[in-house]
Design an enzyme around this catalytic site. Structure first.
Site, PDB file in Angstrom:
ATOM      1  CB  SER B 154      -0.941  -0.059   1.213  1.00  0.00           C
ATOM      2  OG  SER B 154      -1.876   0.953   1.178  1.00  0.00           O
ATOM      3  CG  ASP B 319      -6.502  -3.763  -3.128  1.00  0.00           C
ATOM      4  OD1 ASP B 319      -7.316  -2.845  -2.885  1.00  0.00           O
ATOM      5  OD2 ASP B 319      -5.285  -3.678  -2.879  1.00  0.00           O
ATOM      6  CG  HIS B 352      -5.743  -2.088   0.432  1.00  0.00           C
ATOM      7  ND1 HIS B 352      -4.811  -2.159  -0.580  1.00  0.00           N
ATOM      8  CD2 HIS B 352      -5.235  -1.216   1.336  1.00  0.00           C
ATOM      9  CE1 HIS B 352      -3.786  -1.360  -0.297  1.00  0.00           C
ATOM     10  NE2 HIS B 352      -4.023  -0.784   0.858  1.00  0.00           N
TER      11      HIS B 352
END
Lengths: 205, 375
Positions: B154, B319, B352
């Protein structure tokens, strides 16, 4: 050029050696449907190529990682939009064409992305295949090991069929190799006596 | 703790950086400290260092646990440890809390030496580039001239990418996981709702809530609840909670009824107690600002022209906040530059948050990739 660094692979995979003979050392390669990455590794070791494989299957991807080659997880049926036009010396499709849905599409994409394309496939016109069809059955052989109901091969073709497709796709065939079941070259009656076919082609100027 | 694959008891370390950090905004931090942890041993050639960059709510505590609390397990402990995919028997792994954070490095809750008061709202806005610079200072302190790998998920993946642009010679491999080359408008929108939740909380006091001896708990809680929804997938929420009711029947009121409400409120409350609201604002801004292509008229391939590292890019099918399409943009830019890159699109249902999960296929690939890194 002979394969000095990895002769055992050449002996085990004469189809790899047939492709390697066409590859200029140090060139840039894209191997579509690269499986476990062993062809690309072989070309890296014997031809010092730089390249990427494209593969969709998770287990094959892991094998590619273990083989230390670059691999991009991607569905070939969706095209090659990640790859710029003319960005590779050779785009290889080794024994994958017959399992593809968008056959014409992938040939077009190979011509767009590569300066040259190399395709290998099992020749459906091989006499042993013809004999089995005449005997009333779908062929099962060394290069077509699946039964009709569990085969991934949906677009089988003969030498003649492929050459017609090339013409339709504006691909000019530069070289052809045909091998029999002993992986020896076949020159006489190739569409009947040849088990495996290899083509090198480029886009018509 | 009996887990032989844990790095075991760890302790944070601190370093004071005297060299000013000149920030992208034009502001600077004259002096700051960083809290970090290390696992494994730096080899004699100093060639086996791996930097793990944290995401929005992460910190320096990547693996192991603290002696005083066996449950204080690091946030990426399933990936980092002896015999784990990032094997601490082989690699010297470093986790560091970024400036602006709230877990020990200089941040909004720290005392500003110029005023003797909390920085609060006066803490300068920090960017991914600024964090890379601070991490480079830590590397210098530790005597590491080149990292074997820099790894991040991320926002952490953005730092790994930025490293390869700012210090191309200092990174041999970058593992960019569940990241994006820039946020989409939808993503920025989610971040702004989170910020608005915090900033409109009456207890926020324009960021100087420390002086009022209070916290904008309500705002931070809402921000986290919103964020949490976007880090999961519809499918994973359906599988975990569905429409299950706490009491088994509808109560026709506005108290907690559905299990998902209970879960989100619990997560929000937990987060509001441990995270600094100003840090949350800063972290989301760093996400919004990240856009290495901006200086190249949006041409990401041009931005990566300087990069020399080998890359592993990983995305997760479910995601939707950092979708596989965004990772493919990164891959395309790397391919355009003939950089060594492998890309995996992991089939995973956790949205995610999948990058934090121990999905076998995902961990096997990271392990295989790390095993091939020569040290």
């Amino acid at each position: 050029m002979t394969e000095t660094t990895n002769p055992s692979t050449a002996a085990l995979r004469p189809d790899f050696a047939a492709i390697a003979e066409w590859i200029k050392p140090g060139s840039k390669i894209l191997d579509l449907g690269c499986g476990d990455g062993s062809l690309l590794r072989y070309l890296r070791d014997t031809r010092n190529v730089f390249g990427y494989g494209v593969e969709i299957d998770d287990n094959n991807l892991l094998s590619c990682f273990r083989n230390g080659i670059n691999v991009i997880q991607n569905d070939l049926e969706a095209g090659l939009s990640s790859f710029a036009s003319g960005s590779f010396d050779y785009v290889i499709l080794s024994q994958t064409l017959q399992a593809m849905r968008h056959t014409e599409g992938i040939i077009q994409e190979m011509l767009r992305v590569g300066k040259e394309g190399i395709v290998s496939f099992p020749n459906f016109g091989y006499w042993k295949n013809r004999m089995q069809v005449i005997a009333g059955h779908m062929p099962v052989s060394e290069t077509l090991p699946y039964r009709w109901y569990d085969t991934p091969n949906i677009h089988l073709c003969t030498l003649g069929d492929f050459e017609a497709l090339c013409q339709q796709c504006d691909a000019r065939i530069l070289e052809r190799k045909v091998m029999n079941n002993d992986y020896r070259p076949v020159h006489f009656l190739p569409n009947l006596r040849g088990m495996l076919a290899f083509y090198r082609f480029e886009r018509f100027a | 703790m009996q887990d032989s694959r844990s790095v075991g008891v760890v302790a944070p370390q601190y370093v004071q950086i005297g060299k000013p950090l000149h920030l992208k905004s034009g502001a600077s931090l004259d002096s700051y400290h960083l809290v970090y942890e290390t696992y494994g041993q730096l080899n004699a050639a100093r060639s086996n260092a791996v930097l793990v960059c944290h995401a929005l709510s992460g910190n320096h505590h990547v693996a192991g646990y603290y002696a005083e609390n066996e449950k204080s397990i690091g946030w990426w402990d399933n990936l980092v440890g002896p015999g784990k995919p990032i094997d601490t028997n082989r690699f010297f792994v470093i986790g560091v809390n970024n400036p602006g954070g709230c877990h020990g490095s200089t941040g909004p809750a720290s005392i500003d030496p110029r005023t003797g008061k909390h920085y609060g709202a006066n803490f300068p806005v920090v960017t991914v580039e600024d964090w890379v610079e601070a991490q480079a200072q830590l590397a210098e302190h530790l005597g590491i001239e080149q990292f074997a790998a820099i790894v991040g998920g991320s926002l952490g993946g953005m730092q790994a990418m930025q490293w390869t642009l700012d210090y191309p010679e200092k990174v041999r491999h970058a593992l960019v996981i569940a990241a994006a080359p820039k946020l989409t408008a939808q993503n920025i929108a989610f971040n702004d709702v989170a910020r608005q939740a915090i900033m409109t909380d009456q207890e926020f006091y324009g960021g100087n809530f420390y002086a009022h001896n209070t916290l904008p708990r309500r705002g931070l809680r809402l921000a986290r609840m919103l964020g949490h929804i976007t880090y999961l997938s519809d499918d994973s929420m359906a599988a975990k909670f569905g429409r299950s009711l706490r009491k088994g029947e509808l109560s026709f009121g506005f108290d907690i009824e559905f299990e998902i409400e209970s879960y989100l409120r619990y997560q929000g409350d937990k987060f509001a107690d441990m995270f600094d609201a100003n840090s949350y604002l800063l972290m989301t801004k760093a996400l919004d600002y990240f856009d290495p292509a901006a200086a190249y008229d949006g041409d990401l391939s041009a931005a990566f022209r300087v990069a020399k590292a080998n890359f592993l890019v990983i995305s997760f099918t479910s995601d939707w906040r950092f979708s596989p399409e965004r990772s493919r943009e990164i891959v395309k830019a790397l391919l355009d530059n003939e950089i060594n890159v492998s890309y995996a699109e992991i089939t995973a249902s956790h949205g995610h948050d999948s990058f934090l999960m121990e999905t076998p296929c995902y961990h096997q690939l990271v392990r295989a990739y790390m095993d091939n890194i020569s040290i």
